[in-house]
Design a protein around this motif. Structure first.
Motif, PDB file in Angstrom:
ATOM      1  N   LEU A  52       0.805  -1.215   0.000  1.00  0.00           N
ATOM      2  CA  LEU A  52       0.000   0.000   0.000  1.00  0.00           C
ATOM      3  C   LEU A  52       0.841   1.268   0.000  1.00  0.00           C
ATOM      4  O   LEU A  52       0.477   2.262  -0.631  1.00  0.00           O
ATOM      5  CB  LEU A  52      -0.936   0.021   1.216  1.00  0.00           C
ATOM      6  CG  LEU A  52      -1.886  -1.155   1.361  1.00  0.00           C
ATOM      7  CD1 LEU A  52      -2.673  -1.047   2.659  1.00  0.00           C
ATOM      8  CD2 LEU A  52      -2.828  -1.223   0.171  1.00  0.00           C
ATOM      9  N   GLU A  53       1.949   1.246   0.742  1.00  0.00           N
ATOM     10  CA  GLU A  53       2.767   2.449   0.866  1.00  0.00           C
ATOM     11  C   GLU A  53       4.218   2.075   1.153  1.00  0.00           C
ATOM     12  O   GLU A  53       4.488   1.108   1.867  1.00  0.00           O
ATOM     13  CB  GLU A  53       2.228   3.303   2.021  1.00  0.00           C
ATOM     14  CG  GLU A  53       2.917   4.620   2.193  1.00  0.00           C
ATOM     15  CD  GLU A  53       2.346   5.413   3.373  1.00  0.00           C
ATOM     16  OE1 GLU A  53       3.014   6.392   3.757  1.00  0.00           O
ATOM     17  OE2 GLU A  53       1.302   5.062   3.907  1.00  0.00           O
ATOM     18  N   VAL A  54       5.138   2.841   0.584  1.00  0.00           N
ATOM     19  CA  VAL A  54       6.568   2.654   0.829  1.00  0.00           C
ATOM     20  C   VAL A  54       7.156   4.009   1.214  1.00  0.00           C
ATOM     21  O   VAL A  54       6.913   5.001   0.530  1.00  0.00           O
ATOM     22  CB  VAL A  54       7.289   2.119  -0.427  1.00  0.00           C
ATOM     23  CG1 VAL A  54       8.783   1.991  -0.190  1.00  0.00           C
ATOM     24  CG2 VAL A  54       6.708   0.785  -0.858  1.00  0.00           C
ATOM     25  N   ALA A  55       7.895   4.035   2.319  1.00  0.00           N
ATOM     26  CA  ALA A  55       8.515   5.288   2.772  1.00  0.00           C
ATOM     27  C   ALA A  55       9.952   5.036   3.205  1.00  0.00           C
ATOM     28  O   ALA A  55      10.280   3.937   3.663  1.00  0.00           O
ATOM     29  CB  ALA A  55       7.702   5.875   3.921  1.00  0.00           C
ATOM     30  N   TYR A  56      10.771   6.063   3.055  1.00  0.00           N
ATOM     31  CA  TYR A  56      12.182   6.014   3.483  1.00  0.00           C
ATOM     32  C   TYR A  56      12.460   7.243   4.336  1.00  0.00           C
ATOM     33  O   TYR A  56      11.810   8.273   4.175  1.00  0.00           O
ATOM     34  CB  TYR A  56      13.115   6.016   2.263  1.00  0.00           C
ATOM     35  CG  TYR A  56      13.030   4.772   1.437  1.00  0.00           C
ATOM     36  CD1 TYR A  56      13.790   3.664   1.769  1.00  0.00           C
ATOM     37  CD2 TYR A  56      12.191   4.696   0.334  1.00  0.00           C
ATOM     38  CE1 TYR A  56      13.711   2.501   1.011  1.00  0.00           C
ATOM     39  CE2 TYR A  56      12.107   3.539  -0.417  1.00  0.00           C
ATOM     40  CZ  TYR A  56      12.868   2.445  -0.082  1.00  0.00           C
ATOM     41  OH  TYR A  56      12.790   1.298  -0.821  1.00  0.00           O
ATOM     42  N   PRO A  57      13.448   7.154   5.225  1.00  0.00           N
ATOM     43  CA  PRO A  57      13.796   8.342   6.001  1.00  0.00           C
ATOM     44  C   PRO A  57      14.359   9.434   5.091  1.00  0.00           C
ATOM     45  O   PRO A  57      14.966   9.145   4.058  1.00  0.00           O
ATOM     46  CB  PRO A  57      14.856   7.840   6.984  1.00  0.00           C
ATOM     47  CG  PRO A  57      15.353   6.553   6.420  1.00  0.00           C
ATOM     48  CD  PRO A  57      14.278   5.999   5.553  1.00  0.00           C
TER      49      PRO A  57
END
Length: 186
Positions: free
Chosen positions: A178-183
């Motif tokens: 659903l969602e991919v995030a990185y710092p």
């Protein structure tokens, strides 16, 4: 039988008391985030510079007190010294082969790589969020999984919207990214 001819332990040299660290894949790399590397290095330096010298001093003091067979400070100190030395060897080996990988280089991307925080839904509609970390830094209580875990291996290289097949002990389950995030880069 003399104590000289018996084995003190059948355990592996690098194994901590009751807490075995997961093995690395054969021929694989030990991927770790910069924060995880710094944490392991700080632990190693604390053991070498602070804790070990204090225990050595205690053991040295206790050894001068006479009968060592009934001297609790001496016996406990020697045992603690072996534990510290074992942990130092373990950390040294892991840090030598560590491959520091900064996940922030993928900031803004929608493909799953090491260090990603991924939200996915299973075939029952339940959403979960995990962060893919190194073997030595993953903490299940914080929603972090090792990059060699089945869920991470399934998710790696997937993109938002992909439907994947996750093998589980109960059978194969479908999950959707659903969602991919990185710092953010520092």
């Amino acid at each position: 039988m003399s104590k000289a001819f018996t084995r003190e332990s059948d355990r592996d040299e690098d194994e901590d008391d009751g807490v075995a660290m997961p093995p690395l894949p054969a021929g694989g790399k030990n991927y770790i985030t910069p924060q995880g590397y710094a944490r392991l290095r700080a632990e190693l330096l604390t053991l070498i510079d602070d804790e070990r010298p204090k225990v050595v001093e205690t053991v040295h003091w206790a050894a001068k007190n006479g009968d060592r067979s009934e001297n609790g400070d001496y016996l406990y100190g020697k045992k603690r010294l072996r534990e510290i030395d074992r942990r130092i060897r373990f950390l040294t080996k892991r840090l030598e082969i560590a491959e520091v990988t900064d996940p922030s280089v993928h900031h803004g991307g929608d493909q799953v790589f090491f260090g990603a925080t991924v939200t996915y839904a299973d075939d029952e509609g339940e959403e979960r969020t995990i962060t893919i970390k190194g073997i030595d830094e993953a903490d299940n209580q914080q929603g972090e999984v090792s990059w060699i875990s089945p869920i991470a291996r399934t998710l790696l290289r997937a993109r938002v919207g992909d439907v994947l097949q996750l093998p589980t002990p109960a059978g194969v389950r479908e999950i959707e990214v659903l969602e991919v995030a990185y710092p953010a880069p520092e």
